[in-house]
Design a protein around this motif. Sequence first.
Motif, PDB file in Angstrom:
ATOM      1  N   PRO A 116      -2.615  -5.520  -4.551  1.00 50.00           N
ATOM      2  CA  PRO A 116      -2.649  -4.168  -3.982  1.00 50.00           C
ATOM      3  C   PRO A 116      -3.585  -4.029  -2.769  1.00 50.00           C
ATOM      4  CG  PRO A 116      -3.836  -4.235  -6.070  1.00 50.00           C
ATOM      5  CD  PRO A 116      -3.152  -5.543  -5.926  1.00 50.00           C
ATOM      6  N   GLN A 117      -4.501  -4.960  -2.595  1.00 47.77           N
ATOM      7  CA  GLN A 117      -5.439  -4.871  -1.479  1.00 47.77           C
ATOM      8  C   GLN A 117      -4.859  -5.607  -0.253  1.00 47.77           C
ATOM      9  OE1 GLN A 117      -9.621  -5.569  -2.372  1.00 47.77           O
ATOM     10  NE2 GLN A 117      -9.177  -5.445  -4.590  1.00 47.77           N
ATOM     11  N   THR A 118      -4.769  -4.886   0.863  1.00 49.42           N
ATOM     12  CA  THR A 118      -4.163  -5.448   2.072  1.00 49.42           C
ATOM     13  C   THR A 118      -4.886  -6.697   2.571  1.00 49.42           C
ATOM     14  OG1 THR A 118      -3.358  -3.270   2.722  1.00 49.42           O
ATOM     15  CG2 THR A 118      -3.537  -4.925   4.463  1.00 49.42           C
ATOM     16  N   PRO A 119      -6.228  -6.705   2.682  1.00 47.97           N
ATOM     17  CA  PRO A 119      -6.901  -7.920   3.185  1.00 47.97           C
ATOM     18  C   PRO A 119      -6.574  -9.154   2.359  1.00 47.97           C
ATOM     19  CG  PRO A 119      -8.420  -6.068   3.162  1.00 47.97           C
ATOM     20  CD  PRO A 119      -7.195  -5.613   2.436  1.00 47.97           C
ATOM     21  N   ILE A 120      -6.458  -8.981   1.060  1.00 43.36           N
ATOM     22  CA  ILE A 120      -6.170 -10.135   0.203  1.00 43.36           C
ATOM     23  C   ILE A 120      -4.733 -10.599   0.408  1.00 43.36           C
ATOM     24  CG2 ILE A 120      -5.954 -10.881  -2.203  1.00 43.36           C
ATOM     25  CD1 ILE A 120      -8.281  -9.072  -2.878  1.00 43.36           C
ATOM     26  N   ARG A 121      -3.768  -9.665   0.543  1.00 48.65           N
ATOM     27  CA  ARG A 121      -2.384 -10.044   0.819  1.00 48.65           C
ATOM     28  C   ARG A 121      -2.287 -10.772   2.158  1.00 48.65           C
ATOM     29  NH1 ARG A 121      -1.205  -4.775  -0.327  1.00 48.65           N
ATOM     30  NH2 ARG A 121      -0.221  -4.433   1.726  1.00 48.65           N
ATOM     31  N   GLN A 122      -2.989 -10.198   3.119  1.00 51.70           N
ATOM     32  CA  GLN A 122      -2.946 -10.787   4.473  1.00 51.70           C
ATOM     33  C   GLN A 122      -3.500 -12.215   4.445  1.00 51.70           C
ATOM     34  OE1 GLN A 122      -5.156  -8.530   7.302  1.00 51.70           O
ATOM     35  NE2 GLN A 122      -4.583  -9.820   9.069  1.00 51.70           N
ATOM     36  N   ALA A 123      -4.626 -12.406   3.760  1.00 53.02           N
ATOM     37  CA  ALA A 123      -5.215 -13.741   3.688  1.00 53.02           C
ATOM     38  C   ALA A 123      -4.311 -14.693   2.933  1.00 53.02           C
ATOM     39  CB  ALA A 123      -6.579 -13.660   3.018  1.00 53.02           C
TER      40      ALA A 123
END
Length: 879
Positions: free
Chosen positions: A803-810
Amino acid sequence: MHEPSGKGHSRVTFAPIGHILTGLRQSEQEAYQFILEFIDQGNAMELDKLKFLRAVETLSDAVRYQADANINKYFPKVILAKKIEAIILEEPTENLTSNVCQQAMLCIVALSQVNPQFYLPQKLDLVSAAITSVFPLPLITPSPDRKESASLYLQTIQAFDEMLQALVMEHMEPSMFILQNILEIILPWLTQAEKVHEQTRALGAMARMLRFLCNFPELSHMAEFTVSGKLVGTLGLYCIHHQAEVSSGAAETLHYLFKVLVLQRSLKQKTETILKNLQKNFRGDWSANIQNLTMFFRSYLTPNERADMILVLLEAMTKDNPHGVDAASKVLRTVMKYSMPEIGKVPVIIQFIYQNLNRITNNVARGIVKKVLHLLAQNYTDQVILTLVEIEDHIPRGICKPWEILSSFPKGYEMILEYLLQNLTTYQQPSSQEPDQRAKISLRIATRAIHELLLEPDRRLEVQTIFPSMFMALLYQMSFLVVEGGAQAMQDEQQSGEWVDLVSTTLETMKSLMRSSGYGELVSYIQKLEGWELLIIPERHYEGVTVLARVMVLKNCWHSRPIFSLIIRILQQLNCTNHITSIVLLIELVRCPSLAAMMDDVATQVLGNWFQCEEPATVKLLLQVVEIFAKHGTMARQIRILQPHVFKCCYSLDSDLVMETFLLLHRLLEHLSWQNAPSFLTQLAFTLGSFFEEESESLRVMAFEIYGALLAKVKRRILVFPLRHQVLNLIVLLVLHLLDENSHVAQICRLALCHTATILGWARLKVTFAERDTWSILRALLEQEASKALWFLRQSLALFNNPQTPIRQAAVWFSGQVIQILSEEETSDIDDVYSALRQKQRDPEPTVSCLATQIFYILEVKERRLSASPALCFCHRRS
């Protein structure tokens, strides 16, 4: 015709009687005429009385041979009977000088043979009058100078017997109901008379009546003849009378009573044999009589008649007559020597004993009475308990202590406590139990009876024997009343006041139980800690249970061990209604190392079975037990048995229970080591993996905290498969969560990465993990551990939907980096990764979707450079 006069007596007026006298002879008409003249006379002369009696007899004989045989056609029979009764009562009792009384009784015999029948009250009045005139007559000893007086007396007695025999008849056969009423008139002349000749006359009259009845094979109203017990008891006593005439008369009367009972109540094939044996002992000594008494007490008397006999003997013990007391003691001791037959009127016997025990001064007699009460308590415990409670409520204190005698027999005392305990436990059984299996006495009365018995002194040994079971039963009852079933208890008792009284009684009984067992100090200490008050507060009841158990452990209560074993036995029944109270108590007991050592595999599995109830309150308590095991440091085996149940709680549908389980797991890490719980800690590492992406923020953070603490306990020498596999399987997750929006989680992940590098021996990466940013760490990780690239790719793929964008992006970025270094052979097996990347092109967050698109372009350029087979064409994947 006859009319009542206003002066209280009958007056006869005449009507034309010619038609009435038709058919009567001259002598009979004259007799009738004299009856009319005499009936209203006052003080008549003896000759007139005799003439009247002969006239009544003549008229009766005449009527008897008529078709209807009804004397009322000539004169009311009731008035004739009343006149005859008056004549009998007018006769002097100082001496017997005429045959008026004799003639009056023969006249009654004649009247009894014509209709209408005497009513029962008329018969009893006539019997009473005759007895009053005959029994008090002075003793007449046959001698030459008193020959006529003796003969007149014998004739009068013979007439008296004939009268009794005539009056006992009803419809041409004896009635036992009438006989009983007659005997109840005669009996006081035996028991209350002070003169021996009056007693012997009473015995003689009864003996001759009973002998008369032996001529009839069947007697009417035998079921209504309920005086047998009273007669047997009374006659049995007088068989030991110090006067030979009385004892002989009593033995004879008893013989004929036995004969009547045999004829009416024995099996016909045995009747002849029993009668022969009775006849042999007709003039037997006391030992023969007592044997017969015992046999008839057990075999021929009804339960109520046995009770009557016992009451007669008990009453005799209260008299001032030492000889009578001794006789009653002998008889009662003999008939109660063997197993007790069925006894009726138990409450009456109990009440009599407690109302009259102080009047029995003979020590032997008192001992026998106590033995009787003890036997009754053994065989009729319900009735005895109910009666004692009633006595205590209605008899002023000080007359006799209702529970004192019961406690004087150790075995009986213990037996009654056991019985009352069964009553308590019966009420605590599951509601599916059949109603007829419920206790006969109420919960309130059973508890009160236990309390009263516990107040009796000098019974510590018996109380200590039953202490564990009684303590648990009372504690369960308190829990039922206060917490689990208070509303139902109030409904059963109908009044809240009674319910409150039951709670109070239960509490006081628990205190008395502990004091009686020698734990008075514990009672005071619990009071100091307010444990007793807590027990009766619904919201804090289990706090009170905790205080009780804690004090028992603190004060080294000897019964803690048997109570512990009893709790385990109780918990073996999965339908146990008191499991919460049991586990709360157990929690405190197992804090004691010596008690915890009793938790063998069987006991531990019993606790494990209760995890399956899935009741959050119960499971939370069981989790506390697991923590206590861990604190002891020596119960690794028990923890291993409970391990599956603990981890199953992590997946409960109850969020509070899941959180409680994670809090427990966090605390367990403080007490468990890899040396004593490797299996538990390894399974914990695998379990936590599914909770790092949990929706509940508190639970997610807790999972990271536990995993970080777990890694801190891992040493390189114990990092073996499968733990090493799980550590490597979570490394990318830790790196990506350095970007977690929760700074605390990010901090935990960095420390966890450092611990991971240490235990894996990654010295260079440890510095990178500690200082560099996420992107640098990912590059360094991929550079150093290129052989694990495909494994890292799978780990990052698992975070595509975070659910967290930075983690998905990484995760998307790192996947692109990994794909670029994969070999052609490895690339051929990642279609699911490409599919996931295509989905990320539609990610709602532009930075993620753009990054995914860029990765596809980069990979396309790379593939153009490769001389790959058509099957590996990127265009084919993209389509």
